[in-house]
Motif scaffolding. Structure first.
Motif, PDB file in Angstrom:
ATOM      1  N   UNK A  88       1.024  -1.211   0.037  1.00  0.00           N
ATOM      2  CA  UNK A  88      -0.073   0.142   0.123  1.00  0.00           C
ATOM      3  C   UNK A  88       0.880   1.227   0.092  1.00  0.00           C
ATOM      4  N   UNK A  89       1.841   1.426  -1.122  1.00  0.00           N
ATOM      5  CA  UNK A  89       2.451   2.455  -1.188  1.00  0.00           C
ATOM      6  C   UNK A  89       2.293   3.015  -2.774  1.00  0.00           C
ATOM      7  N   UNK A  90       1.127   3.723  -2.863  1.00  0.00           N
ATOM      8  CA  UNK A  90       0.695   4.142  -4.111  1.00  0.00           C
ATOM      9  C   UNK A  90       1.396   5.013  -4.765  1.00  0.00           C
ATOM     10  N   UNK A  91       1.969   6.065  -4.252  1.00  0.00           N
ATOM     11  CA  UNK A  91       2.915   7.094  -4.644  1.00  0.00           C
ATOM     12  C   UNK A  91       4.248   6.551  -5.154  1.00  0.00           C
ATOM     13  N   UNK A  92       4.785   5.410  -4.328  1.00  0.00           N
ATOM     14  CA  UNK A  92       5.976   4.735  -4.878  1.00  0.00           C
ATOM     15  C   UNK A  92       5.871   4.082  -6.244  1.00  0.00           C
ATOM     16  N   UNK A  93       4.625   3.430  -6.075  1.00  0.00           N
ATOM     17  CA  UNK A  93       3.951   2.629  -7.249  1.00  0.00           C
ATOM     18  C   UNK A  93       4.014   3.299  -8.391  1.00  0.00           C
ATOM     19  N   UNK A  94       3.218   4.418  -8.507  1.00  0.00           N
ATOM     20  CA  UNK A  94       2.943   5.236  -9.675  1.00  0.00           C
ATOM     21  C   UNK A  94       4.514   5.689 -10.219  1.00  0.00           C
ATOM     22  N   UNK A  95       5.439   6.167  -9.205  1.00  0.00           N
ATOM     23  CA  UNK A  95       6.743   6.620  -9.595  1.00  0.00           C
ATOM     24  C   UNK A  95       7.487   5.385 -10.411  1.00  0.00           C
ATOM     25  N   UNK A  96       7.162   4.491 -10.094  1.00  0.00           N
ATOM     26  CA  UNK A  96       8.199   3.210 -10.657  1.00  0.00           C
ATOM     27  C   UNK A  96       7.387   2.899 -11.925  1.00  0.00           C
ATOM     28  N   UNK A  97       6.135   3.078 -11.886  1.00  0.00           N
ATOM     29  CA  UNK A  97       5.455   2.850 -13.451  1.00  0.00           C
ATOM     30  C   UNK A  97       5.982   3.824 -14.316  1.00  0.00           C
ATOM     31  N   UNK A  98       6.097   5.112 -13.859  1.00  0.00           N
ATOM     32  CA  UNK A  98       6.599   6.150 -14.701  1.00  0.00           C
ATOM     33  C   UNK A  98       8.056   5.914 -15.098  1.00  0.00           C
ATOM     34  N   UNK A  99       8.679   5.536 -14.239  1.00  0.00           N
ATOM     35  CA  UNK A  99      10.203   5.260 -14.597  1.00  0.00           C
ATOM     36  C   UNK A  99      10.110   3.903 -15.564  1.00  0.00           C
ATOM     37  N   UNK A 100       9.209   3.278 -15.444  1.00  0.00           N
ATOM     38  CA  UNK A 100       9.298   2.180 -16.589  1.00  0.00           C
ATOM     39  C   UNK A 100       8.979   2.791 -17.961  1.00  0.00           C
ATOM     40  N   UNK A 101       7.948   3.553 -18.081  1.00  0.00           N
ATOM     41  CA  UNK A 101       7.554   4.264 -19.256  1.00  0.00           C
ATOM     42  C   UNK A 101       8.653   5.055 -19.886  1.00  0.00           C
ATOM     43  N   UNK A 102       9.429   5.452 -18.970  1.00  0.00           N
ATOM     44  CA  UNK A 102      10.506   6.645 -19.470  1.00  0.00           C
ATOM     45  C   UNK A 102      11.683   5.589 -20.095  1.00  0.00           C
ATOM     46  N   UNK A 103      12.007   4.444 -19.572  1.00  0.00           N
ATOM     47  CA  UNK A 103      12.947   3.557 -19.952  1.00  0.00           C
ATOM     48  C   UNK A 103      12.358   2.641 -21.271  1.00  0.00           C
ATOM     49  N   UNK A 104      11.318   3.021 -21.826  1.00  0.00           N
ATOM     50  CA  UNK A 104      10.919   2.699 -22.903  1.00  0.00           C
ATOM     51  C   UNK A 104       9.771   1.531 -23.025  1.00  0.00           C
ATOM     52  N   UNK A 105       9.523   0.796 -21.809  1.00  0.00           N
ATOM     53  CA  UNK A 105       8.752  -0.326 -21.856  1.00  0.00           C
ATOM     54  C   UNK A 105       7.211   0.039 -21.842  1.00  0.00           C
ATOM     55  N   UNK A 106       6.338  -0.507 -22.534  1.00  0.00           N
ATOM     56  CA  UNK A 106       5.219  -0.478 -22.301  1.00  0.00           C
ATOM     57  C   UNK A 106       4.127  -0.976 -21.234  1.00  0.00           C
ATOM     58  N   UNK A 107       4.717  -1.796 -20.781  1.00  0.00           N
ATOM     59  CA  UNK A 107       4.156  -2.647 -19.876  1.00  0.00           C
ATOM     60  C   UNK A 107       3.083  -3.691 -20.142  1.00  0.00           C
ATOM     61  N   UNK A 108       2.357  -4.210 -19.064  1.00  0.00           N
ATOM     62  CA  UNK A 108       1.536  -5.361 -19.673  1.00  0.00           C
ATOM     63  C   UNK A 108       0.319  -5.277 -18.808  1.00  0.00           C
ATOM     64  N   UNK A 109      -0.373  -6.188 -18.781  1.00  0.00           N
ATOM     65  CA  UNK A 109      -1.725  -6.366 -17.980  1.00  0.00           C
ATOM     66  C   UNK A 109      -1.458  -5.941 -16.496  1.00  0.00           C
ATOM     67  N   UNK A 110      -0.462  -6.746 -15.864  1.00  0.00           N
ATOM     68  CA  UNK A 110      -0.032  -6.689 -14.457  1.00  0.00           C
ATOM     69  C   UNK A 110       0.366  -5.194 -14.106  1.00  0.00           C
ATOM     70  N   UNK A 111       1.153  -4.726 -14.975  1.00  0.00           N
ATOM     71  CA  UNK A 111       1.874  -3.463 -14.609  1.00  0.00           C
ATOM     72  C   UNK A 111       0.511  -2.274 -14.459  1.00  0.00           C
ATOM     73  N   UNK A 112      -0.103  -2.234 -15.581  1.00  0.00           N
ATOM     74  CA  UNK A 112      -1.283  -1.249 -15.741  1.00  0.00           C
ATOM     75  C   UNK A 112      -2.321  -1.551 -14.523  1.00  0.00           C
ATOM     76  N   UNK A 113      -2.584  -2.504 -14.112  1.00  0.00           N
ATOM     77  CA  UNK A 113      -3.367  -3.098 -12.791  1.00  0.00           C
ATOM     78  C   UNK A 113      -2.936  -2.461 -11.685  1.00  0.00           C
ATOM     79  N   UNK A 114      -1.404  -2.640 -11.692  1.00  0.00           N
ATOM     80  CA  UNK A 114      -0.835  -1.942 -10.223  1.00  0.00           C
ATOM     81  C   UNK A 114      -0.890  -0.321 -10.338  1.00  0.00           C
ATOM     82  N   UNK A 115      -0.570   0.068 -11.482  1.00  0.00           N
ATOM     83  CA  UNK A 115      -0.581   1.675 -11.559  1.00  0.00           C
ATOM     84  C   UNK A 115      -2.049   2.130 -11.392  1.00  0.00           C
ATOM     85  N   UNK A 116      -2.920   1.505 -11.724  1.00  0.00           N
ATOM     86  CA  UNK A 116      -4.367   2.026 -11.837  1.00  0.00           C
ATOM     87  C   UNK A 116      -4.935   1.774 -10.422  1.00  0.00           C
TER      88      UNK A 116
END
Length: 556
Positions: A88-116
């Protein structure tokens, strides 16, 4: 150290070892060996190591291990995202998702669910829309796992049209998707749309899970839809949901109570073996809603006897029962209990106490409770303004409102109803116009029927009957019975028969069975000595078998 590159079998074996590590000590030792053999940066083993640290709740170590992986894939990112999401660390979760996107990965089902899910916890609907765009790019916006979370984000923040558009775009709808949309409609008090889904779900052949039954029961409670509520109750009994689901049983109590079927509500309540505070509160509130205030107070006492600790809402409902009975002594006892249990400082309880004391004529106690509330909100200020107005203290009420504004509280629609009603009964026409315009221009509050009725009442009471009629003609909404009723009362006060007849004609169309309107028009004719008209109106009343409601008073 390994002198040759590890085989796939070796990698798998090391991965199994990492999974088998159940203690921090063993995990640290294996981590050290991986570092010595330069295997900690291996993508598969690095991800396993991250997951192992997540399992033993060492997120900082998990993040360090994650940062050591040079070529991270979706699995690596999902592992660390999962760790932060579960803790239950939503702010850090979103920061990681944004970092993943900056590194060029589009993500998948799981990463989208965690970010949402993180967006929901942080109330970030705008970020949710960006993640929705990411989902569309990789054609996952209609995924069975992603779509319900997208609908949940939109519905949770009141963007129900967007949520419905997503829902309608799904080819296959499951109970999870239905559940989040129903929850959104109920949260926004749009019970009718929620019940439309009740019929649609039957067309789609989707099975009603307990969470869906709960959502539809809450919608029935909003609408007073007892027929549909009974159908859902029967279904829940057949499926055995009521045996083990306390929350569902409590929703049944609440639904029947709000449909004014209190006997049914109490029957369900009596059958609940292990009642919690929510079940007790639902039943007490149900009695109060149905006007059974004595039964509500008896149940509150039974709750205390059974050593179930009430919460703020329970106490508020019990105080509402005291108001209905004018039982200020009982209210004072509940106040004493609230002080002993530490609930008196709660703003909900405090506001209810203020309301109870004002309505029972105890101004001194109301002021004492108000001054004791440390975290006042607009509701507590509104109770004070309404209380002063109720007792004809217009200047104190207006001063309280101005003080509330000075302290930085934003007024709501309810407090403006109190202000306009106060201005009406005190003859403060200029002040009433000022607050009406202020409500619209300064605070962006659209006037409701109550606000318009207060304005018409204010103008009519002050003798500005033509201005009141013009005001009605220029309103952006259709005038309701309350507005024409206020006009008719003003006409009686100022003996204007012509306008009274016009107002009465409109009122009889809207509410043909409203006895007090006929009585009022009859009295207007009587004051003017038009006895033929009095007899005509009274004949109509007799034909309709109207009875004048007798007045009564109570004091306990």
């Amino acid at each position: 150290m390994l002198s040759v590159a590890p085989t796939r079998t070796t990698i798998r074996a090391l991965g199994d070892l990492l999974e088998a590590c159940k203690t921090i000590k063993a995990l640290k030792q294996l981590h050290a060996q991986l570092v010595l053999n330069s295997l900690h940066s291996h993508r598969f083993l690095g991800s396993k190591l991250v997951d192992s640290y997540v399992q033993v709740c060492l997120l900082l170590d998990a993040r360090k291990a994650f940062d050591e992986i040079p070529q991270r894939n979706n699995r690596s990112w999902n592992t660390i995202l999962s760790g932060y999401s579960k803790r239950e660390l939503p702010s850090e979760t979103l920061d990681l998702y944004k970092l993943m996107r900056r590194e060029g990965l589009l993500g998948d089902t799981f990463s989208l669910v965690f970010a949402l899910k993180a967006c929901m916890e942080l109330c970030c609907v705008d970020v949710g829309k960006l993640i929705h765009a990411d989902a569309i790019k990789i054609c996952l916006d209609r995924d069975a796992y992603v779509a319900p979370n997208l609908v949940d984000v939109y519905a949770g923040f009141g963007c129900l049209d967007d949520a419905r558009q997503l829902f309608d775009g799904m080819v296959e709808r499951n109970s999870v998707l239905y559940g989040v949309l129903v929850k959104g409609y109920v949260k926004s008090c749009r019970g009718r749309e929620a019940m439309h889904l009740f019929y649609k779900i039957q067309e789609d052949g989707v099975k009603l899970e307990p969470v869906l039954v709960i959502g539809f029961l809450q919608a029935c409670a909003l609408l007073g839809a007892s027929r549909e509520g009974r159908c859902l109750h029967a279904y829940a009994v057949r499926m055995g949901f009521t045996c083990s689901n306390l929350f569902l049983s409590t929703c049944l109590v609440d639904m029947y109570a709000k449909c004014r079927l209190v006997k049914w509500a109490f029957h369900i309540f009596y059958q609940i073996q292990h009642r919690d505070v929510v079940a007790w509160t639902a039943m007490i509130s149900g009695f109060v809603l149905d006007g059974k205030s004595l039964e509500a107070l008896d149940l509150f006492r039974s709750m205390l006897v059974e050593l179930e600790m009430p919460n703020a809402v329970t106490v508020s409902s019990a105080l509402a029962a005291c108001v209905h009975l004018s039982a200020w002594r009982t209210g004072k006892s509940i106040h004493a209990f609230s002080i002993r249990s530490g609930l008196a400082v709660n703003v909900i309880v405090g506001t209810s106490l203020i309301d109870m004391y004002w309505k029972c004529g105890c101004e001194q106690y109301a002021c004492q409770v108000f001054n004791a509330i440390t975290d006042k909100n607009v509701c507590s200020w509104s109770a004070m303004v309404a209380g002063y107005g109720m007792h004809g203290k217009c200047h104190e009420a207006l001063a309280a409102f101005e003080q509330m504004i000075a302290e930085g509280h934003k007024p709501n629609a309810v407090i403006f109803v109190s202000l306009l009603s106060l201005c009406s009964h005190s003859g403060l026409v200029d002040e009433g116009w000022y607050y009406f315009q202020c409500m619209i221009s300064d605070y962006g509050i659209a006037p409701s029927e109550e606000h318009y009725a207060c304005m018409i009442d204010m103008l009519a009471r002050a003798g500005h009957l033509l201005e009141a009629e013009s005001f009605i003609a220029n309103m952006p909404i259709e005038p309701g019975a309350s507005m024409w009723g206020a006009m008719l009362s003003g006409c009686k006060m100022h003996k204007n028969i012509e306008l009274a007849e016009r107002a009465a004609e409109k009122l009889f169309i809207l509410e043909p069975d409203r006895a007090d309107a006929y009585v009022l028009l009859s009295n207007i004719y009587a004051d003017a000595g038009l006895w033929d008209q009095v007899r005509r109106i009274r004949t109509i009343m007799i034909e309709k078998i109207f009875q004048k409601t007798p007045g009564c008073s109570s004091s306990v």
